[in-house]
Design a protein around this motif. Structure first.
Motif, PDB file in Angstrom:
ATOM      1  N   MET A 177       0.819  -1.211   0.000  1.00  0.00           N
ATOM      2  CA  MET A 177       0.000   0.000   0.000  1.00  0.00           C
ATOM      3  C   MET A 177       0.855   1.263   0.000  1.00  0.00           C
ATOM      4  O   MET A 177       0.495   2.258  -0.638  1.00  0.00           O
ATOM      5  CB  MET A 177      -0.936  -0.001   1.202  1.00  0.00           C
ATOM      6  N   GLU A 178       1.984   1.249   0.687  1.00  0.00           N
ATOM      7  CA  GLU A 178       2.877   2.410   0.686  1.00  0.00           C
ATOM      8  C   GLU A 178       3.422   2.683  -0.707  1.00  0.00           C
ATOM      9  O   GLU A 178       3.722   3.825  -1.059  1.00  0.00           O
ATOM     10  CB  GLU A 178       4.018   2.202   1.675  1.00  0.00           C
ATOM     11  N   ARG A 179       3.565   1.639  -1.527  1.00  0.00           N
ATOM     12  CA  ARG A 179       4.092   1.800  -2.880  1.00  0.00           C
ATOM     13  C   ARG A 179       3.013   2.186  -3.887  1.00  0.00           C
ATOM     14  O   ARG A 179       3.321   2.786  -4.924  1.00  0.00           O
ATOM     15  CB  ARG A 179       4.756   0.506  -3.359  1.00  0.00           C
ATOM     16  N   ASN A 180       1.751   1.858  -3.595  1.00  0.00           N
ATOM     17  CA  ASN A 180       0.719   1.965  -4.628  1.00  0.00           C
ATOM     18  C   ASN A 180      -0.500   2.800  -4.243  1.00  0.00           C
ATOM     19  O   ASN A 180      -1.500   2.781  -4.950  1.00  0.00           O
ATOM     20  CB  ASN A 180       0.250   0.550  -5.009  1.00  0.00           C
ATOM     21  N   TYR A 181      -0.415   3.560  -3.160  1.00  0.00           N
ATOM     22  CA  TYR A 181      -1.600   4.289  -2.700  1.00  0.00           C
ATOM     23  C   TYR A 181      -2.080   5.364  -3.665  1.00  0.00           C
ATOM     24  O   TYR A 181      -3.247   5.773  -3.628  1.00  0.00           O
ATOM     25  CB  TYR A 181      -1.333   4.921  -1.330  1.00  0.00           C
ATOM     26  N   MET A 182      -1.195   5.844  -4.537  1.00  0.00           N
ATOM     27  CA  MET A 182      -1.586   6.935  -5.429  1.00  0.00           C
ATOM     28  C   MET A 182      -2.423   6.466  -6.627  1.00  0.00           C
ATOM     29  O   MET A 182      -2.968   7.280  -7.364  1.00  0.00           O
ATOM     30  CB  MET A 182      -0.347   7.682  -5.934  1.00  0.00           C
ATOM     31  N   PHE A 183      -2.544   5.153  -6.809  1.00  0.00           N
ATOM     32  CA  PHE A 183      -3.352   4.648  -7.920  1.00  0.00           C
ATOM     33  C   PHE A 183      -4.816   4.596  -7.503  1.00  0.00           C
ATOM     34  O   PHE A 183      -5.174   3.969  -6.508  1.00  0.00           O
ATOM     35  CB  PHE A 183      -2.870   3.254  -8.336  1.00  0.00           C
ATOM     36  N   ASN A 184      -5.655   5.246  -8.269  1.00  0.00           N
ATOM     37  CA  ASN A 184      -7.073   5.370  -7.949  1.00  0.00           C
ATOM     38  C   ASN A 184      -7.827   4.147  -8.455  1.00  0.00           C
ATOM     39  O   ASN A 184      -8.444   4.164  -9.508  1.00  0.00           O
ATOM     40  CB  ASN A 184      -7.640   6.654  -8.562  1.00  0.00           C
ATOM     41  N   MET A 185      -7.739   3.077  -7.692  1.00  0.00           N
ATOM     42  CA  MET A 185      -8.348   1.813  -8.064  1.00  0.00           C
ATOM     43  C   MET A 185      -9.431   1.419  -7.068  1.00  0.00           C
ATOM     44  O   MET A 185      -9.367   1.779  -5.889  1.00  0.00           O
ATOM     45  CB  MET A 185      -7.280   0.708  -8.098  1.00  0.00           C
ATOM     46  N   PRO A 186     -10.426   0.642  -7.507  1.00  0.00           N
ATOM     47  CA  PRO A 186     -11.433   0.138  -6.567  1.00  0.00           C
ATOM     48  C   PRO A 186     -10.771  -0.706  -5.480  1.00  0.00           C
ATOM     49  O   PRO A 186      -9.740  -1.339  -5.709  1.00  0.00           O
ATOM     50  CB  PRO A 186     -12.350  -0.722  -7.451  1.00  0.00           C
ATOM     51  N   MET A 187     -11.376  -0.729  -4.316  1.00  0.00           N
ATOM     52  CA  MET A 187     -10.805  -1.487  -3.210  1.00  0.00           C
ATOM     53  C   MET A 187     -10.679  -2.963  -3.558  1.00  0.00           C
ATOM     54  O   MET A 187      -9.772  -3.656  -3.093  1.00  0.00           O
ATOM     55  CB  MET A 187     -11.682  -1.310  -1.964  1.00  0.00           C
ATOM     56  N   GLU A 188     -11.604  -3.456  -4.391  1.00  0.00           N
ATOM     57  CA  GLU A 188     -11.547  -4.865  -4.795  1.00  0.00           C
ATOM     58  C   GLU A 188     -10.269  -5.180  -5.557  1.00  0.00           C
ATOM     59  O   GLU A 188      -9.732  -6.295  -5.462  1.00  0.00           O
ATOM     60  CB  GLU A 188     -12.762  -5.218  -5.654  1.00  0.00           C
ATOM     61  N   LYS A 189      -9.747  -4.211  -6.319  1.00  0.00           N
ATOM     62  CA  LYS A 189      -8.501  -4.425  -7.056  1.00  0.00           C
ATOM     63  C   LYS A 189      -7.315  -4.465  -6.103  1.00  0.00           C
ATOM     64  O   LYS A 189      -6.408  -5.293  -6.253  1.00  0.00           O
ATOM     65  CB  LYS A 189      -8.306  -3.318  -8.091  1.00  0.00           C
ATOM     66  N   PHE A 190      -7.307  -3.574  -5.129  1.00  0.00           N
ATOM     67  CA  PHE A 190      -6.237  -3.600  -4.136  1.00  0.00           C
ATOM     68  C   PHE A 190      -6.233  -4.945  -3.394  1.00  0.00           C
ATOM     69  O   PHE A 190      -5.179  -5.545  -3.162  1.00  0.00           O
ATOM     70  CB  PHE A 190      -6.408  -2.461  -3.128  1.00  0.00           C
ATOM     71  N   SER A 191      -7.417  -5.409  -3.023  1.00  0.00           N
ATOM     72  CA  SER A 191      -7.487  -6.669  -2.286  1.00  0.00           C
ATOM     73  C   SER A 191      -7.017  -7.829  -3.152  1.00  0.00           C
ATOM     74  O   SER A 191      -6.273  -8.706  -2.690  1.00  0.00           O
ATOM     75  CB  SER A 191      -8.912  -6.921  -1.779  1.00  0.00           C
ATOM     76  N   TYR A 192      -7.429  -7.830  -4.416  1.00  0.00           N
ATOM     77  CA  TYR A 192      -7.025  -8.907  -5.334  1.00  0.00           C
ATOM     78  C   TYR A 192      -5.510  -8.946  -5.521  1.00  0.00           C
ATOM     79  O   TYR A 192      -4.884 -10.016  -5.470  1.00  0.00           O
ATOM     80  CB  TYR A 192      -7.712  -8.705  -6.688  1.00  0.00           C
ATOM     81  N   LEU A 193      -4.911  -7.773  -5.707  1.00  0.00           N
ATOM     82  CA  LEU A 193      -3.473  -7.717  -5.962  1.00  0.00           C
ATOM     83  C   LEU A 193      -2.642  -8.036  -4.724  1.00  0.00           C
ATOM     84  O   LEU A 193      -1.457  -8.337  -4.838  1.00  0.00           O
ATOM     85  CB  LEU A 193      -3.092  -6.334  -6.506  1.00  0.00           C
TER      86      LEU A 193
END
Length: 269
Positions: A177-193
Motif C-alpha cells: 500500500m505504501e508503494r501503490n496508494y496513489m493509484f485510484n483503483m477500486p478497493m476490490e482491485k487492491f485486495s485482489y493484488l
C-alpha cells in the motif's frame, strides 16, 4: 480527455486519442502487446516510468498498476494498436508448446526494439479496423498465435511471463500500500493484488494501519499532493490525477477540508 476505440474483436483494438493529452489508470487482467503508431505514451509505475514513442512496441504484463499519460507528438494525437493475450489463448498455445516457468518476471514491462517481424505484424492488422463486421474468430486466433510466436522469437525470457498463470500471492500489506496508494483503483482491485478477499483485506488493513482503507488513502494522497505543491511548486491542475483524485473539484474540496485552505493558497502558508 475523450478517446475512441475501434474493435476488430475483443482482443485486437485500435485506440485513437481524440484529445491531445489524456490521463488514465490501468490494471488489466490480461497481457497486452502495444504498438504506438503516433503520439507518445508514458507509463508510470510506482517505482519506474516508461516512455514510448511512435514505432515502439512493448508488452504490458497483467495485474500491474499503472498510470497512463497519452500525449500528442509532432502535431499528431496518440494512436496505438493493442493486442490482448488472454489466459485462454495463452493456455491453448502452451498446451501445444509446453513450457514451465522457473523464474518470475511478470512485474516488468518488456520493451521491444525495431523488428521487421513486429512491423509486418502490426501493418497486417491495420486493414482489419476497416471491417464493418467483427474479425472471424479463427483468423483472430491465428493473429494471436502469430503475436506469441514473434515475441518468443525476439525475447528468450518472454515465456516466463506469458506461461505464468498463477494468481497474485498474499503480499505484505503495508509495503504494497505504501508503494501503490496513489493509484485510484477500486478497493476490490487492491485486495485482489494483495492476494486477499475484500473482507480479509479490510481486516488486515485495519490491523496494520489502525484506520479504514478509504481514510488512509485520502490522507496519503493529500500529503503527497501537499508535498508536490509546496516543495516542487507544481500546480493543482497538474498533480490532482497523479495523486489519485478523479477530478480537480474533488481534489480541491478534499484538500481544503483536510488542511483548512485551498491548494491555490499554499504559497501563502
Amino acid at each position: 480527455m475523450a478517446k475512441r476505440e475501434f474493435n476488430s474483436n475483443a482482443e485486437i483494438v485500435f485506440t485513437c486519442g481524440e484529445a491531445f493529452h489524456y490521463k488514465g489508470e490501468m490494471m488489466v487482467e490480461e497481457h497486452c502487446l502495444v504498438r504506438v503508431l503516433s503520439g507518445e505514451l508514458k507509463v508510470i509505475h510506482a517505482d519506474k516510468t516508461y516512455v514510448f514513442g511512435a514505432g515502439e512496441t512493448h508488452l504490458f504484463p497483467r495485474n500491474q498498476l499503472a498510470t497512463l499519460v497519452k500525449y500528442e507528438k509532432e502535431g499528431l494525437p496518440y494512436k496505438a494498436i493493442v493486442v490482448k493475450l488472454s489466459n485462454t489463448d495463452l493456455k491453448d498455445y502452451y498446451a501445444l508448446h509446453p513450457f514451465k516457468p522457473t523464474i518470475a518476471l511478470s512485474g516488468k514491462i518488456a520493451r521491444f526494439g525495431k523488428s521487421p517481424l513486429l512491423d509486418s505484424f502490426f501493418q497486417s492488422l491495420l486493414p482489419y479496423f476497416e471491417l464493418s463486421n467483427k474479425l472471424p474468430e479463427n483468423l483472430s486466433k491465428l493473429k494471436i498465435t502469430e503475436a506469441i510466436t514473434i515475441l518468443r522469437t525476439l525475447d528468450k525470457h518472454v515465456d516466463e511471463v506469458l506461461a505464468d498463470f498463477s494468481e497474485p500471492g498474499k503480499a505484505e500489506l503495508t509495503a504494497f500500500m505504501e508503494r501503490n496508494y496513489m493509484f485510484n483503483m477500486p478497493m476490490e482491485k487492491f485486495s485482489y493484488l494483495t492476494g486477499r478477499s475484500i473482507t480479509t483485506f479490510k481486516r488486515d488493513f485495519k490491523k496494520a494501519f489502525h484506520t479504514t482503507p478509504q481514510k488512509w488513502l485520502i490522507q496519503k494522497r493529500l500529503e503527497l499532493a501537499h508535498h508536490l505543491l509546496k516543495e516542487q511548486r507544481r500546480k493543482p491542475v497538474d498533480i490532482y490525477y497523479e495523486t489519485g483524485f478523479e477530478n480537480l473539484s474533488h481534489f480541491s474540496f478534499a484538500f481544503k477540508k483536510h488542511f483548512g485552505y485551498a491548494p491555490t493558497q499554499i504559497e501563502n502558508k
